[in-house]
Enzyme design. Sequence first.
Site, short mmCIF file in Angstrom:
data_model
loop_
_atom_site.label_atom_id
_atom_site.label_comp_id
_atom_site.label_asym_id
_atom_site.label_seq_id
_atom_site.Cartn_x
_atom_site.Cartn_y
_atom_site.Cartn_z
N THR A 39 -6.10 6.20 -0.47
CA THR A 39 -7.15 5.30 -0.97
C THR A 39 -7.00 5.13 -2.49
O THR A 39 -7.15 4.02 -3.01
CB THR A 39 -8.54 5.87 -0.64
OG1 THR A 39 -8.59 6.09 0.77
CG2 THR A 39 -9.66 4.94 -1.05
N HIS A 42 -4.33 2.79 -3.11
CA HIS A 42 -4.82 1.41 -2.89
C HIS A 42 -5.57 0.90 -4.12
O HIS A 42 -5.43 -0.26 -4.51
CB HIS A 42 -5.77 1.35 -1.68
CG HIS A 42 -5.05 1.26 -0.38
ND1 HIS A 42 -4.13 0.28 -0.11
CD2 HIS A 42 -5.10 2.03 0.73
CE1 HIS A 42 -3.65 0.44 1.11
NE2 HIS A 42 -4.21 1.51 1.64
ZN LIG Z 1 -8.91 10.74 0.61
#
Ligand SMILES: [Zn+2]
Length: 337
Positions: A39, A42
């Site tokens: 994440t 990202h």
């Molecule tokens: Zn994580």
Amino acid sequence: MKATVYEGNKTFSVIEKSIEEPAAGEVRIKVAFVGICGTDVHVYHGNMDKRVQIPQTIGHEMSGVIDAVGAEVKDIAVGDKVVVRPLDDRLQQESDKGISHICEKLKFIGVDTPGAMQQYWNVPAFTIHKLKAETDLKLAAMTEPLAVACHDVRMSELKKGETAVVLGGGPIGLLIAMVATLKGAQVIISEVNEARVAIAREFGFTVVNPAQEDIIAYVQEVTAGRKADVVFEVAGVQPSVDVMTKLAGIRSRVVMVAIHAQPKSVNLFDFFWKELKLIGARVYEKEDYEEAISLITSNTLGFEKLISEVRPLSAIQEAFEAIDNNPAGIKTLLDCQ
Ligand SMILES: [Zn+2]
Ligand SMILES: NC(=O)c1ccc[n+]([C@@H]2O[C@H](COP(=O)([O-])OP(=O)(O)OC[C@H]3O[C@@H](n4cnc5c(N)ncnc54)[C@H](O)[C@@H]3O)[C@@H](O)[C@H]2O)c1
């Protein structure tokens, strides 16, 4: 103190800022290690610029030591080793039916609000889980992704003697495979990246590369035609979604762990024909954190082998660039002190 901020455009900067007193109901943590998660990558790539309020300190996989305790905080003391369960569920409503970890207005701390990639971090006390004094803080920084795996396996109701296929041998897939093995399941990992295949094999897992071998035939053979009792979809790509219903045996469970941002085509006939169950699994609940903490404390699984690199907080930019250049690495930690 030093803090890092994501500035947009694949850029992190390191800034000086003053250490803040914890408000009532909060604690201040001297952050030890922060893991870089998919994440966070990202965010770095700009895919979440609509959600992250730039400039923002990110990071949610962490460990640390309590440095100060705000008013009204009970049972937490300066010097306690801790991890944070980064879910702020304070906007929970009646309509969430008490299921707080995925409540509609959930804030994910470290994405929606400031995160751990700094030397000191103030968080609500209800997010804290205490660790034993002897806990290794490097390993403890992997509590969060391990709790994801504990949740996924719990949601699957995997039983001893069952066969589990894990599609995708990234950090989350590997951790699911580890937890599933502990439950007494026979585990097969599917992974297309040869470097990651090698890492999973070092852990002793049976790994099939579906780009080189027919995974459906393989699973069929080793289960004497029964196929998998549980399939964990942790790769997040269409070929994996295509194969998940083929690998599932009669009345098996398919657990959706991967985040599919776009709708994908799914073979619904297979669901009907074999009476399959599709189970969504998102983040974790308190009990998953407690299970993860106990696994980290005993460390019978050798979690240190998942750490590919440890870099100082000040080298955050290089750390993210290195992940881009070596996607086979498993876990990079930032040393915040
Ligand atoms: Zn994580
Ligand atoms: N449910 C949750 O709360 C939760 C929490 C964390 C992560 N996630 C999601 O879980 C997924 C896995 O996370 P990760 O950090 O391990 O990601 P990752 O991208 O590092 O791992 C995915 C792996 O799948 C492999 N892969 C790609 N195509 C494949 C194929 N056809 N067959 C087999 N393997 C294939 C890749 O080589 C990679 O190693 C991501 O989608 C992530 O967003 C979900």
